[in-house]
Motif scaffolding. Sequence first.
Motif, PDB file in Angstrom:
ATOM      1  N   SER A 282       0.872   2.357 -32.404  1.00 49.06           N
ATOM      2  CA  SER A 282      -0.453   2.372 -33.038  1.00 49.06           C
ATOM      3  C   SER A 282      -1.180   1.048 -32.791  1.00 49.06           C
ATOM      4  O   SER A 282      -1.371   0.226 -33.694  1.00 49.06           O
TER       5      SER A 282
ATOM      6  N   GLN B 158       2.805  -5.224 -33.627  1.00 49.58           N
ATOM      7  CA  GLN B 158       1.599  -4.582 -33.113  1.00 49.58           C
ATOM      8  C   GLN B 158       0.724  -5.578 -32.348  1.00 49.58           C
ATOM      9  O   GLN B 158       0.155  -5.235 -31.304  1.00 49.58           O
TER      10      GLN B 158
ATOM     11  N   GLN C 226       0.145  10.373 -30.855  1.00 50.90           N
ATOM     12  CA  GLN C 226      -0.858   9.340 -30.625  1.00 50.90           C
ATOM     13  C   GLN C 226      -1.472   9.518 -29.240  1.00 50.90           C
ATOM     14  O   GLN C 226      -0.799   9.896 -28.289  1.00 50.90           O
TER      15      GLN C 226
END
Length: 280
Positions: free
Chosen positions: A245, A217, A3
């Motif tokens: 993410s 998240q 990422q």
Amino acid sequence: MSQFIPEVTLHDGITLPVIGFGTYNLKGAEGVRAIQSAIKCGYRLIDSAYNYENEGTLGEAVRRSDISREELRITSKLPGRYHTYDTAVKAIQESLYRAQLDYYDLYLIHWPNPQQDQYVEAWQALIDAQKWGLIRSIGVSNFLPDHIERLEQETGVKPSLNQIELHPFFNQEKQRVWHQEQGIQTESWSPLARVIDIIDNPILQKIAGQHDKTVSQVILRWHYQLGTIPIPKSASPSRQLENISIFNFALNEEEMRLIASLTQEDGRLNGQDPAVYEEK
């Protein structure tokens, strides 16, 4: 799967990713695999401590990784029982021997231990270790503003970073603002609060549903937008990837306000107040 993670620059010029990986209780072969997986997912900031007793595990994962040492930012912390100057120097060296590393990118005093009142001695040891090339950047963990002010007054050196307990139930707004005014980076330990009921919180669940994201998240994105560096821990590759993410959506002002409303006057998970807590 790797990422892309933005970076911040500390006041001493060292760069850190805006999210890191915590390693508390990750030990042995299982711990090595978990840290290897995190690096493969894209984590470049890895957090450990002398008292976690896993610096060796971390070092082994780094050596087995396909990522060069120079791309990683490795952190460890000095325990409370080694705050005198001589014992602090030896503990820093021991940390490096355990991990079989030539240097740490970031080394912190884990707790101020105010009753012991030797944290200035410990800080001087970190200052000298940095001069000797054993540490690139020096900081603290769980220090209150008055502790940090004393460090600077007595040594002339200000910490680059302070790692503190910070999560939606304890958002540390006053300390965060003070850090920002002082040019000190805030790093968040226990960023997901390590409690089941935070995942079930209706406010967080609603926000997560609006963004088609998980509650974790949303919380980690909240940290990022606050300007803090969270260091979530997970041994699960899928959860590691989920936690990292967080850069393809944003929380609006109302959502940030709603999350801020969850804080409690003393929302510390284990009542570890740095004004009185003493680490061994």
